[in-house]
Design a protein around this motif. Sequence first.
Motif, PDB file in Angstrom:
ATOM      1  N   MET A  19       0.813  -1.216   0.000  1.00 44.00           N
ATOM      2  CA  MET A  19       0.000   0.000   0.000  1.00 44.00           C
ATOM      3  C   MET A  19       0.849   1.270   0.000  1.00 44.00           C
ATOM      4  N   ALA A  20       2.120   1.135   0.338  1.00 41.62           N
ATOM      5  CA  ALA A  20       3.005   2.306   0.303  1.00 41.62           C
ATOM      6  C   ALA A  20       3.472   2.623  -1.115  1.00 41.62           C
ATOM      7  N   VAL A  21       3.378   1.655  -2.022  1.00 40.27           N
ATOM      8  CA  VAL A  21       3.930   1.820  -3.369  1.00 40.27           C
ATOM      9  C   VAL A  21       3.333   3.007  -4.126  1.00 40.27           C
ATOM     10  N   PRO A  22       1.988   3.138  -4.221  1.00 37.80           N
ATOM     11  CA  PRO A  22       1.448   4.281  -4.971  1.00 37.80           C
ATOM     12  C   PRO A  22       1.883   5.633  -4.412  1.00 37.80           C
ATOM     13  N   VAL A  23       2.030   5.693  -3.088  1.00 38.04           N
ATOM     14  CA  VAL A  23       2.396   6.962  -2.454  1.00 38.04           C
ATOM     15  C   VAL A  23       3.866   7.289  -2.716  1.00 38.04           C
ATOM     16  N   VAL A  24       4.728   6.301  -2.561  1.00 40.01           N
ATOM     17  CA  VAL A  24       6.158   6.522  -2.802  1.00 40.01           C
ATOM     18  C   VAL A  24       6.406   6.807  -4.283  1.00 40.01           C
ATOM     19  N   HIS A  29       7.791  10.894  -8.476  1.00 38.40           N
ATOM     20  CA  HIS A  29       7.491  11.541  -9.749  1.00 38.40           C
ATOM     21  C   HIS A  29       7.163  13.027  -9.592  1.00 38.40           C
ATOM     22  N   GLN A  30       6.567  13.394  -8.472  1.00 38.31           N
ATOM     23  CA  GLN A  30       6.273  14.817  -8.252  1.00 38.31           C
ATOM     24  C   GLN A  30       7.521  15.590  -7.850  1.00 38.31           C
ATOM     25  N   TYR A  31       8.475  14.894  -7.216  1.00 39.89           N
ATOM     26  CA  TYR A  31       9.695  15.556  -6.747  1.00 39.89           C
ATOM     27  C   TYR A  31      10.912  14.777  -7.261  1.00 39.89           C
ATOM     28  N   PRO A  32      11.188  14.843  -8.568  1.00 39.53           N
ATOM     29  CA  PRO A  32      12.267  14.032  -9.167  1.00 39.53           C
ATOM     30  C   PRO A  32      13.659  14.382  -8.673  1.00 39.53           C
ATOM     31  N   ASP A  33      13.834  15.563  -8.062  1.00 40.04           N
ATOM     32  CA  ASP A  33      15.155  15.940  -7.554  1.00 40.04           C
ATOM     33  C   ASP A  33      15.408  15.439  -6.137  1.00 40.04           C
ATOM     34  N   LEU A  39      13.290   1.620   3.353  1.00 36.34           N
ATOM     35  CA  LEU A  39      13.846   0.623   4.267  1.00 36.34           C
ATOM     36  C   LEU A  39      12.750  -0.365   4.630  1.00 36.34           C
ATOM     37  N   SER A  40      12.954  -1.640   4.264  1.00 32.25           N
ATOM     38  CA  SER A  40      11.929  -2.650   4.531  1.00 32.25           C
ATOM     39  C   SER A  40      12.583  -4.025   4.581  1.00 32.25           C
ATOM     40  N   ARG A  41      11.742  -5.047   4.681  1.00 33.46           N
ATOM     41  CA  ARG A  41      12.236  -6.428   4.644  1.00 33.46           C
ATOM     42  C   ARG A  41      12.539  -6.817   3.201  1.00 33.46           C
ATOM     43  N   GLY A  42      13.310  -7.875   3.056  1.00 30.09           N
ATOM     44  CA  GLY A  42      13.802  -8.261   1.746  1.00 30.09           C
ATOM     45  C   GLY A  42      12.722  -8.540   0.722  1.00 30.09           C
ATOM     46  N   PHE A  43      11.574  -9.064   1.151  1.00 32.33           N
ATOM     47  CA  PHE A  43      10.535  -9.419   0.185  1.00 32.33           C
ATOM     48  C   PHE A  43      10.026  -8.204  -0.590  1.00 32.33           C
ATOM     49  N   ALA A  44      10.197  -7.006  -0.033  1.00 31.36           N
ATOM     50  CA  ALA A  44       9.650  -5.794  -0.648  1.00 31.36           C
ATOM     51  C   ALA A  44      10.540  -5.221  -1.744  1.00 31.36           C
ATOM     52  N   ARG A  45      11.718  -5.756  -1.908  1.00 34.76           N
ATOM     53  CA  ARG A  45      12.652  -5.200  -2.891  1.00 34.76           C
ATOM     54  C   ARG A  45      12.029  -5.120  -4.280  1.00 34.76           C
ATOM     55  N   VAL A  46      11.320  -6.172  -4.696  1.00 33.61           N
ATOM     56  CA  VAL A  46      10.734  -6.228  -6.031  1.00 33.61           C
ATOM     57  C   VAL A  46       9.716  -5.116  -6.267  1.00 33.61           C
ATOM     58  N   LEU A  47       9.121  -4.606  -5.193  1.00 35.78           N
ATOM     59  CA  LEU A  47       8.091  -3.566  -5.327  1.00 35.78           C
ATOM     60  C   LEU A  47       8.677  -2.176  -5.537  1.00 35.78           C
ATOM     61  N   PHE A  48       9.901  -1.950  -5.098  1.00 30.60           N
ATOM     62  CA  PHE A  48      10.457  -0.594  -5.101  1.00 30.60           C
ATOM     63  C   PHE A  48      11.708  -0.415  -5.959  1.00 30.60           C
ATOM     64  N   GLU A  49      12.433  -1.493  -6.219  1.00 27.77           N
ATOM     65  CA  GLU A  49      13.773  -1.360  -6.794  1.00 27.77           C
ATOM     66  C   GLU A  49      13.774  -0.640  -8.148  1.00 27.77           C
ATOM     67  N   ASP A  50      12.799  -0.917  -8.992  1.00 30.44           N
ATOM     68  CA  ASP A  50      12.750  -0.283 -10.312  1.00 30.44           C
ATOM     69  C   ASP A  50      11.545   0.644 -10.454  1.00 30.44           C
ATOM     70  N   LEU A  51      11.051   1.154  -9.338  1.00 24.62           N
ATOM     71  CA  LEU A  51       9.834   1.958  -9.354  1.00 24.62           C
ATOM     72  C   LEU A  51      10.060   3.333  -9.990  1.00 24.62           C
ATOM     73  N   ALA A  52      11.209   3.944  -9.731  1.00 24.91           N
ATOM     74  CA  ALA A  52      11.553   5.259 -10.297  1.00 24.91           C
ATOM     75  C   ALA A  52      13.059   5.457 -10.146  1.00 24.91           C
ATOM     76  N   PRO A  53      13.676   6.279 -11.008  1.00 23.96           N
ATOM     77  CA  PRO A  53      15.135   6.455 -10.959  1.00 23.96           C
ATOM     78  C   PRO A  53      15.640   7.003  -9.626  1.00 23.96           C
ATOM     79  N   ILE A 160       2.335  -0.423 -11.729  1.00 28.89           N
ATOM     80  CA  ILE A 160       3.789  -0.535 -11.754  1.00 28.89           C
ATOM     81  C   ILE A 160       4.278  -0.951 -13.141  1.00 28.89           C
ATOM     82  N   PHE A 161       3.349  -1.365 -14.008  1.00 28.96           N
ATOM     83  CA  PHE A 161       3.675  -1.791 -15.370  1.00 28.96           C
ATOM     84  C   PHE A 161       3.159  -0.779 -16.385  1.00 28.96           C
ATOM     85  N   PRO A 162       3.665  -0.835 -17.624  1.00 27.44           N
ATOM     86  CA  PRO A 162       3.071  -0.029 -18.693  1.00 27.44           C
ATOM     87  C   PRO A 162       1.619  -0.447 -18.929  1.00 27.44           C
TER      88      PRO A 162
END
Length: 350
Positions: A19-24, A29-33, A39-53, A160-162
């Motif tokens: 549930m944190a993904v849409p907010v993060v 995207h609103q603040y690209p700079d 910081l989370s448990r290992g299982f969450a890596r797939v949700l955030f690692e390629d979410l934004a540069p 998270i996908f096109p």
Amino acid sequence: MRKEHILVIRFSALGDVAMAVPVVWTLAHQYPDVRITVLSRGFARVLFEDLAPNISFMEADLKREYHGVKGLNALYRRLTAKQFTKVADLHNVLRSEYLRVRFNLGRYRVEHIDKHRKQRRRLISYKNKVKEPLPSSFENYAEVFARLGYPVDVHQFRSIFPEEGGDLSLLPAIFGPKKSEEQWIGIAPFAAHKGKIYPPQLMEQVITQLIQKYPKARIFLFGKGDQEDQYFQQWCSQYPSCVNASEHCENMYQELIVMSHLDVMVSMDSANMHLASLTGTPVVSIWGATHPMAGFFGFNQSKDNAIQLNLECRPCSIFGNKPCQRGDYACLQNIPPERIVERITSIINN
């Protein structure tokens, strides 16, 4: 001037982290700079690692490497080396509170989530129940960033996908391409607690009715555990339309790819509701002891697709972990399979 770098803390269960993904994503995207580290448990890596540069992920093993006060002190020292400028605690439990205290002493700007515990107690009270909707988890998370000086419009997030979904070629061969005449229906029939599980014998009736209505449909089953092993094996052997998606997928990312191509997902109030929501897939969610009013409804899901009964005792639990006050789990037992199939049909036909 030092570049802003926000530390986002959210441990806990998969659904809460999802549930944190849409907010993060919106924050990034609103603040690209602004740099963001989750910081989370290992299982969450797939949700955030390629979410934004500008988003990076940091794993914290709280059971071993960072266990106890000594471990948290070691984690704090590791975090301070990252030179964060602000800290967003989206969890607000003892571990994250301890880290907040350390960051506050270090004169960091720190904010934490308000869980509205008093309103929660009123919502599930047996005698003096107050049925008023609580802010959603997405609103609670967004409020933390607003207090840090970064208001976000979370409704910008879609998936998270096109638009065409995840890459099916990355899946095992058993999935294959999605044929034009097929309907892909996902079913995640279990949850962590009995108060959130639609009876398996009734869910099997949902499956048989769907097969009769859509003979070319493929029904993908999601979830891992003892109950899943028992029923999924039985259903897959009895109904050729059924595929144990979680067994054949090598990781959660592949499960998300499958979800992104579903016409509809059927889920309990569980992590799979939130994962499917992250792929933009409509979810027919089934509610028993818990209630969407508590703030844990799937992101951007239609309330029309929430299947539930209007009983005075509902909701009796925020997380579904309390025994039924009536003793019969009528909130789940009395939902007819036809009602679920009707809602699925409505989504597929539209």
